[in-house]
Write a protein that holds these residues in place. Sequence first.
Motif, PDB file in Angstrom:
ATOM      1  N   GLU A  35       0.837  -1.200   0.000  1.00 14.61           N
ATOM      2  CA  GLU A  35       0.000   0.000   0.000  1.00 14.61           C
ATOM      3  C   GLU A  35       0.868   1.245   0.000  1.00 14.61           C
ATOM      4  OE1 GLU A  35      -2.955   0.170   3.035  1.00 14.61           O
ATOM      5  OE2 GLU A  35      -4.049  -1.540   2.219  1.00 14.61           O
ATOM      6  N   ARG A  36       0.450   2.186  -0.817  1.00 15.72           N
ATOM      7  CA  ARG A  36       1.192   3.431  -0.964  1.00 15.72           C
ATOM      8  C   ARG A  36       0.318   4.605  -0.530  1.00 15.72           C
ATOM      9  NH1 ARG A  36       5.833   2.682  -3.441  1.00 15.72           N
ATOM     10  NH2 ARG A  36       6.188   0.620  -4.319  1.00 15.72           N
ATOM     11  N   PHE A  37       0.959   5.636   0.007  1.00 17.37           N
ATOM     12  CA  PHE A  37       0.233   6.820   0.451  1.00 17.37           C
ATOM     13  C   PHE A  37      -0.478   7.484  -0.720  1.00 17.37           C
ATOM     14  CE2 PHE A  37       3.556   6.966   3.901  1.00 17.37           C
ATOM     15  CZ  PHE A  37       2.676   6.731   4.946  1.00 17.37           C
ATOM     16  N   ASP A  38      -1.730   7.874  -0.460  1.00 20.36           N
ATOM     17  CA  ASP A  38      -2.479   8.695  -1.409  1.00 20.36           C
ATOM     18  C   ASP A  38      -2.427   8.096  -2.815  1.00 20.36           C
ATOM     19  OD1 ASP A  38      -4.031  10.875  -2.108  1.00 20.36           O
ATOM     20  OD2 ASP A  38      -2.363  12.299  -2.136  1.00 20.36           O
TER      21      ASP A  38
ATOM     22  N   TRP B 281       5.066  12.586   0.127  1.00 19.64           N
ATOM     23  CA  TRP B 281       5.084  11.146   0.399  1.00 19.64           C
ATOM     24  C   TRP B 281       4.135  10.378  -0.526  1.00 19.64           C
ATOM     25  CZ3 TRP B 281       4.699  11.035   6.484  1.00 19.64           C
ATOM     26  CH2 TRP B 281       5.864  11.599   7.030  1.00 19.64           C
ATOM     27  N   ARG B 282       3.371  11.090  -1.321  1.00 19.30           N
ATOM     28  CA  ARG B 282       2.411  10.433  -2.208  1.00 19.30           C
ATOM     29  C   ARG B 282       3.129   9.405  -3.085  1.00 19.30           C
ATOM     30  NH1 ARG B 282      -0.497  10.570  -7.166  1.00 19.30           N
ATOM     31  NH2 ARG B 282      -2.715  10.347  -6.743  1.00 19.30           N
ATOM     32  N   GLY B 283       2.543   8.205  -3.140  1.00 18.06           N
ATOM     33  CA  GLY B 283       3.093   7.139  -3.971  1.00 18.06           C
ATOM     34  C   GLY B 283       4.149   6.287  -3.296  1.00 18.06           C
ATOM     35  N   LEU B 284       4.551   6.658  -2.077  1.00 17.90           N
ATOM     36  CA  LEU B 284       5.551   5.880  -1.340  1.00 17.90           C
ATOM     37  C   LEU B 284       4.877   4.997  -0.298  1.00 17.90           C
ATOM     38  CD1 LEU B 284       8.201   8.689  -0.720  1.00 17.90           C
ATOM     39  CD2 LEU B 284       8.234   6.942  -2.504  1.00 17.90           C
ATOM     40  N   THR B 285       5.547   3.921   0.098  1.00 20.09           N
ATOM     41  CA  THR B 285       5.050   3.091   1.194  1.00 20.09           C
ATOM     42  C   THR B 285       5.551   3.678   2.513  1.00 20.09           C
ATOM     43  OG1 THR B 285       6.970   1.624   1.257  1.00 20.09           O
ATOM     44  CG2 THR B 285       5.155   1.007  -0.254  1.00 20.09           C
ATOM     45  N   LEU B 286       4.928   3.276   3.610  1.00 18.43           N
ATOM     46  CA  LEU B 286       5.386   3.736   4.924  1.00 18.43           C
ATOM     47  C   LEU B 286       6.827   3.313   5.158  1.00 18.43           C
ATOM     48  CD1 LEU B 286       4.890   5.077   7.642  1.00 18.43           C
ATOM     49  CD2 LEU B 286       3.877   2.932   8.447  1.00 18.43           C
ATOM     50  N   ALA B 287       7.181   2.094   4.764  1.00 14.83           N
ATOM     51  CA  ALA B 287       8.557   1.621   4.946  1.00 14.83           C
ATOM     52  C   ALA B 287       9.548   2.492   4.178  1.00 14.83           C
ATOM     53  CB  ALA B 287       8.674   0.161   4.508  1.00 14.83           C
ATOM     54  N   GLU B 288       9.200   2.879   2.965  1.00 20.15           N
ATOM     55  CA  GLU B 288      10.087   3.739   2.170  1.00 20.15           C
ATOM     56  C   GLU B 288      10.265   5.100   2.830  1.00 20.15           C
ATOM     57  OE1 GLU B 288       9.076   1.912  -2.272  1.00 20.15           O
ATOM     58  OE2 GLU B 288       7.918   3.608  -1.512  1.00 20.15           O
ATOM     59  N   VAL B 289       9.183   5.670   3.310  1.00 24.38           N
ATOM     60  CA  VAL B 289       9.269   6.991   3.950  1.00 24.38           C
ATOM     61  C   VAL B 289      10.041   6.890   5.259  1.00 24.38           C
ATOM     62  CG1 VAL B 289       7.952   8.873   4.982  1.00 24.38           C
ATOM     63  CG2 VAL B 289       7.160   7.842   2.868  1.00 24.38           C
TER      64      VAL B 289
END
Length: 197
Positions: free
Chosen positions: A19-22, A84-92
Amino acid sequence: MGLRVTLVAAARSSSLLAERFDDDRPLDEAGWYEVQHAAPALLPLGAAELRYCSPTQRSRATGTALGYAPLAQPALRDCDMGRWRGLTLAEVAALEPAAVDAWLADARSAPHGGEPLLAFISRIGGWLDTRPDGDPAGGDVTVVAVAEPSVVRAALVYALRAAPATYWSVDVRPLSTVTLIGRPGAWHLHLDAPALR
């Protein structure tokens, strides 16, 4: 006279870990399968007088597949996650760990440059509170809305007047439903009992 608003969480467009933000991806194969499997239980909600959905592809596709013919509502969009749009929580978390900690700890913060959690919850609450609440016949107005799980979480936090941090403790699964009954500013959570034979 009052409102009966049933929120349906959109079917999935990716696995939980992906799952990715926004994000605005369409339903994936598993999402389509889940809609078909859940349809017998969810189809009756289409009898609602007012049928809405968030403007995302997966929410529109879920509502359409269930036969709701929903009207997209810009106010039901997901939280604006800025850069952060399009990134996963782990990536951020790997890129900006202090910013993620600040975001999780303070509902007024927006280290991503988008919408603070508190503003997101208030926006969803504003949508709830502006639904038409008058039925000329004197009965309840029924509403169904298909939205992202995050939108359903925000609606619950707002309706229950819970602390914003409660948002992180609410788990909303794809195609789950929750019903709020009341009127603007005075909502109650309604849990249906299973049909007894």
